[in-house]
Design a protein around this motif. Structure first.
Motif, PDB file in Angstrom:
ATOM      1  N   LEU A 149      50.644  38.340  21.203  1.00 53.20           N
ATOM      2  CA  LEU A 149      50.906  38.943  22.531  1.00 53.20           C
ATOM      3  C   LEU A 149      50.373  40.271  22.745  1.00 53.20           C
ATOM      4  O   LEU A 149      49.516  40.249  23.719  1.00 53.20           O
ATOM      5  CB  LEU A 149      52.533  39.179  22.804  1.00 53.20           C
ATOM      6  N   PRO A 150      50.439  41.265  22.067  1.00 55.79           N
ATOM      7  CA  PRO A 150      49.733  42.469  22.243  1.00 55.79           C
ATOM      8  C   PRO A 150      47.894  42.183  22.085  1.00 55.79           C
ATOM      9  O   PRO A 150      47.464  42.606  22.838  1.00 55.79           O
ATOM     10  CB  PRO A 150      49.990  43.330  20.954  1.00 55.79           C
ATOM     11  N   LEU A 151      47.687  41.363  21.195  1.00 55.93           N
ATOM     12  CA  LEU A 151      46.300  41.058  20.946  1.00 55.93           C
ATOM     13  C   LEU A 151      45.561  40.369  22.435  1.00 55.93           C
ATOM     14  O   LEU A 151      44.723  40.608  23.101  1.00 55.93           O
ATOM     15  CB  LEU A 151      45.770  40.131  19.862  1.00 55.93           C
ATOM     16  N   PHE A 152      46.375  39.160  22.763  1.00 57.17           N
ATOM     17  CA  PHE A 152      46.159  38.452  24.115  1.00 57.17           C
ATOM     18  C   PHE A 152      46.259  39.488  25.401  1.00 57.17           C
ATOM     19  O   PHE A 152      45.337  39.418  26.154  1.00 57.17           O
ATOM     20  CB  PHE A 152      47.142  37.643  24.329  1.00 57.17           C
TER      21      PHE A 152
ATOM     22  N   CYS B 143      43.177  41.437  25.276  1.00 59.42           N
ATOM     23  CA  CYS B 143      41.893  40.566  25.457  1.00 59.42           C
ATOM     24  C   CYS B 143      41.733  40.415  26.991  1.00 59.42           C
ATOM     25  O   CYS B 143      40.928  40.426  27.389  1.00 59.42           O
ATOM     26  CB  CYS B 143      42.190  39.201  24.668  1.00 59.42           C
ATOM     27  N   ARG B 144      43.115  40.078  27.562  1.00 59.20           N
ATOM     28  CA  ARG B 144      43.234  39.567  28.824  1.00 59.20           C
ATOM     29  C   ARG B 144      42.687  40.941  29.804  1.00 59.20           C
ATOM     30  O   ARG B 144      41.954  40.704  30.786  1.00 59.20           O
ATOM     31  CB  ARG B 144      44.757  39.484  29.263  1.00 59.20           C
ATOM     32  N   ARG B 145      42.951  42.194  29.549  1.00 52.45           N
ATOM     33  CA  ARG B 145      42.477  43.207  30.128  1.00 52.45           C
ATOM     34  C   ARG B 145      40.949  43.471  30.311  1.00 52.45           C
ATOM     35  O   ARG B 145      40.405  43.676  31.110  1.00 52.45           O
ATOM     36  CB  ARG B 145      43.319  44.412  29.687  1.00 52.45           C
ATOM     37  N   TYR B 146      40.455  43.324  28.992  1.00 52.66           N
ATOM     38  CA  TYR B 146      39.153  43.226  28.598  1.00 52.66           C
ATOM     39  C   TYR B 146      38.093  42.119  29.493  1.00 52.66           C
ATOM     40  O   TYR B 146      37.248  42.750  29.852  1.00 52.66           O
ATOM     41  CB  TYR B 146      38.927  43.382  27.106  1.00 52.66           C
ATOM     42  N   LEU B 147      38.688  40.909  29.268  1.00 51.70           N
ATOM     43  CA  LEU B 147      37.800  39.863  29.800  1.00 51.70           C
ATOM     44  C   LEU B 147      37.935  39.405  31.271  1.00 51.70           C
ATOM     45  O   LEU B 147      37.510  38.711  31.791  1.00 51.70           O
ATOM     46  CB  LEU B 147      37.856  38.778  28.759  1.00 51.70           C
TER      47      LEU B 147
ATOM     48  N   ARG C 234      40.115  45.780  38.132  1.00 52.98           N
ATOM     49  CA  ARG C 234      38.758  46.154  38.836  1.00 52.98           C
ATOM     50  C   ARG C 234      38.349  47.602  38.284  1.00 52.98           C
ATOM     51  O   ARG C 234      37.232  47.768  38.236  1.00 52.98           O
ATOM     52  CB  ARG C 234      38.863  45.927  40.235  1.00 52.98           C
ATOM     53  N   VAL C 235      39.360  48.514  38.389  1.00 50.78           N
ATOM     54  CA  VAL C 235      38.888  49.983  37.918  1.00 50.78           C
ATOM     55  C   VAL C 235      38.623  49.895  36.626  1.00 50.78           C
ATOM     56  O   VAL C 235      37.525  50.540  36.360  1.00 50.78           O
ATOM     57  CB  VAL C 235      40.110  50.970  38.436  1.00 50.78           C
ATOM     58  N   ILE C 236      39.179  49.245  35.609  1.00 49.19           N
ATOM     59  CA  ILE C 236      38.919  49.356  34.360  1.00 49.19           C
ATOM     60  C   ILE C 236      37.458  48.727  34.225  1.00 49.19           C
ATOM     61  O   ILE C 236      36.884  49.210  33.376  1.00 49.19           O
ATOM     62  CB  ILE C 236      40.040  48.584  33.529  1.00 49.19           C
ATOM     63  N   ALA C 237      37.357  47.731  34.881  1.00 46.91           N
ATOM     64  CA  ALA C 237      35.972  46.922  34.739  1.00 46.91           C
ATOM     65  C   ALA C 237      34.741  47.822  35.227  1.00 46.91           C
ATOM     66  O   ALA C 237      33.763  47.387  34.670  1.00 46.91           O
ATOM     67  CB  ALA C 237      36.036  45.609  35.470  1.00 46.91           C
ATOM     68  N   LYS C 238      35.035  48.687  36.121  1.00 50.33           N
ATOM     69  CA  LYS C 238      34.071  49.683  36.561  1.00 50.33           C
ATOM     70  C   LYS C 238      33.660  50.797  35.502  1.00 50.33           C
ATOM     71  O   LYS C 238      32.651  51.551  35.732  1.00 50.33           O
ATOM     72  CB  LYS C 238      34.496  50.256  37.990  1.00 50.33           C
ATOM     73  N   MET C 239      34.615  50.994  34.466  1.00 45.08           N
ATOM     74  CA  MET C 239      34.174  52.129  33.626  1.00 45.08           C
ATOM     75  C   MET C 239      33.444  51.581  32.614  1.00 45.08           C
ATOM     76  O   MET C 239      33.148  50.406  32.018  1.00 45.08           O
ATOM     77  CB  MET C 239      35.719  52.460  33.198  1.00 45.08           C
ATOM     78  N   LYS C 240      33.131  52.747  31.836  1.00 44.68           N
ATOM     79  CA  LYS C 240      32.125  52.294  30.674  1.00 44.68           C
ATOM     80  C   LYS C 240      32.889  51.635  29.558  1.00 44.68           C
ATOM     81  O   LYS C 240      34.158  51.733  29.770  1.00 44.68           O
ATOM     82  CB  LYS C 240      31.510  53.664  30.130  1.00 44.68           C
ATOM     83  N   ALA C 241      32.246  50.738  28.928  1.00 38.35           N
ATOM     84  CA  ALA C 241      32.852  50.071  27.647  1.00 38.35           C
ATOM     85  C   ALA C 241      33.336  51.043  26.714  1.00 38.35           C
ATOM     86  O   ALA C 241      34.449  50.480  26.450  1.00 38.35           O
ATOM     87  CB  ALA C 241      31.613  49.289  27.147  1.00 38.35           C
TER      88      ALA C 241
ATOM     89  N   ARG D 149      36.454  52.008  28.567  1.00 38.54           N
ATOM     90  CA  ARG D 149      37.342  50.832  28.546  1.00 38.54           C
ATOM     91  C   ARG D 149      38.045  50.803  27.457  1.00 38.54           C
ATOM     92  O   ARG D 149      39.454  50.457  27.323  1.00 38.54           O
ATOM     93  CB  ARG D 149      36.741  49.732  28.890  1.00 38.54           C
ATOM     94  N   ASP D 150      37.483  50.716  26.204  1.00 33.84           N
ATOM     95  CA  ASP D 150      37.727  50.302  24.851  1.00 33.84           C
ATOM     96  C   ASP D 150      38.784  51.292  24.647  1.00 33.84           C
ATOM     97  O   ASP D 150      40.050  51.040  24.068  1.00 33.84           O
ATOM     98  CB  ASP D 150      36.772  50.672  23.814  1.00 33.84           C
ATOM     99  N   LEU D 151      39.001  52.601  25.035  1.00 35.28           N
ATOM    100  CA  LEU D 151      39.866  53.691  24.672  1.00 35.28           C
ATOM    101  C   LEU D 151      41.145  53.333  25.277  1.00 35.28           C
ATOM    102  O   LEU D 151      42.145  53.589  24.772  1.00 35.28           O
ATOM    103  CB  LEU D 151      39.321  55.152  24.958  1.00 35.28           C
ATOM    104  N   LEU D 152      41.135  53.129  26.691  1.00 39.40           N
ATOM    105  CA  LEU D 152      42.396  53.045  27.505  1.00 39.40           C
ATOM    106  C   LEU D 152      42.978  51.599  27.072  1.00 39.40           C
ATOM    107  O   LEU D 152      44.137  51.437  27.187  1.00 39.40           O
ATOM    108  CB  LEU D 152      42.043  52.825  29.035  1.00 39.40           C
ATOM    109  N   LEU D 153      42.370  50.505  26.853  1.00 40.15           N
ATOM    110  CA  LEU D 153      42.906  49.169  26.681  1.00 40.15           C
ATOM    111  C   LEU D 153      43.612  49.421  25.491  1.00 40.15           C
ATOM    112  O   LEU D 153      44.608  48.712  24.788  1.00 40.15           O
ATOM    113  CB  LEU D 153      41.836  48.214  26.588  1.00 40.15           C
ATOM    114  N   LEU D 154      42.824  50.095  24.276  1.00 42.17           N
ATOM    115  CA  LEU D 154      43.457  50.131  22.859  1.00 42.17           C
ATOM    116  C   LEU D 154      44.786  50.808  22.887  1.00 42.17           C
ATOM    117  O   LEU D 154      45.752  50.519  22.365  1.00 42.17           O
ATOM    118  CB  LEU D 154      42.522  50.691  21.905  1.00 42.17           C
ATOM    119  N   ARG D 155      44.740  51.911  23.784  1.00 45.01           N
ATOM    120  CA  ARG D 155      45.945  52.828  23.941  1.00 45.01           C
ATOM    121  C   ARG D 155      46.999  52.174  24.647  1.00 45.01           C
ATOM    122  O   ARG D 155      48.170  52.350  24.105  1.00 45.01           O
ATOM    123  CB  ARG D 155      45.458  54.212  24.519  1.00 45.01           C
ATOM    124  N   PHE D 156      46.610  51.745  25.618  1.00 49.85           N
ATOM    125  CA  PHE D 156      48.003  51.199  26.662  1.00 49.85           C
ATOM    126  C   PHE D 156      48.180  49.583  26.524  1.00 49.85           C
ATOM    127  O   PHE D 156      49.336  49.344  26.648  1.00 49.85           O
ATOM    128  CB  PHE D 156      47.466  51.349  28.247  1.00 49.85           C
ATOM    129  N   THR D 157      47.288  49.035  26.441  1.00 53.36           N
ATOM    130  CA  THR D 157      47.645  47.343  26.328  1.00 53.36           C
ATOM    131  C   THR D 157      47.899  46.897  24.770  1.00 53.36           C
ATOM    132  O   THR D 157      48.703  45.896  24.763  1.00 53.36           O
ATOM    133  CB  THR D 157      46.440  46.401  26.930  1.00 53.36           C
TER     134      THR D 157
END
Length: 190
Positions: A35-38, A41-45, A133-140, A143-151
């Motif tokens: 679940l955390p991995l999905f 990935c869901r937020r990233y992709l 959409r905001v996350i998608a607008k950010m630099k990779a 995005r990596d930092l935020l997604l790893l920390r929060f999702t």
């Protein structure tokens, strides 16, 4: 057999001893992290089916490479470093495929329309879509930092280890990315 009392490192050691013939310990790792991995990935992709495929592909990579895991980091940080790299590759492949099918006229029209209508698009979306959409607008890297920390619910120490960076640099980059996210969110989602 219940694995609740066994920590990740013991499970990994057990997997390294038993795979590929006995998969019960690996199944437990999948159960713990699916679940955390999905979610990451869901937020990233952004697309659920892509995230499902990516999650499955990541666990297949882990299955085949777990024997070489050297315990220099925790299993969790190792898993999420594989995941973030895989998601970057998948996202790059998706973007390349999309670029192949767009002709020059559509690119020009799309770019002009996007610049003109972006505020309207963000206003009409629900909060979850707007955040995506905001996350998608950010630099990779942001995005990596935020997604790893929060999702993925990794600590900043685990994020630093996952990305192979110093903790102080990770903290600084994280807080800058968080500020940028807040500004973009206020601009497009408020």
């Amino acid at each position: 057999m219940s694995f609740d009392a066994i920590d990740d490192e013991q499970l990994v050691t057990r997997c390294q001893e038993e795979l590929p013939y006995v998969v019960t310990a690996f199944e437990e790792l999948v159960r713990r992290y699916q679940l955390p991995l999905f979610a990451m990935c869901r937020r990233y992709l952004s697309v659920e089916s892509d995230a499902e495929d990516a999650t499955q592909e990541i666990f297949m990579k882990v299955f085949h490479t777990l024997a070489t895991f050297e315990h220099r980091s925790t299993f969790k940080t190792w898993l999420f470093s594989i995941a973030i790299n895989h998601c970057k590759t998948v996202l790059g492949n998706i973007k390349r495929q999309q670029e192949r099918y767009i002709n020059d006229d559509e690119v020009t029209t799309h770019t002009a329309d996007e610049a003109k209508d972006s505020a309207q698009q963000f206003e009409s979306d629900d909060e979850k879509s707007c955040v995506q959409r905001v996350i998608a607008k950010m630099k990779a890297s942001e995005r990596d930092l935020l997604l790893l920390r929060f999702t993925s619910d990794l600590s900043l120490e685990e994020v630093a280890s996952t990305l192979g960076k110093q903790l102080s640099a990770t903290k600084m980059s994280f807080y800058r990315a968080l500020e940028k996210f807040k500004l973009l969110h206020e601009k497009y989602c408020a």
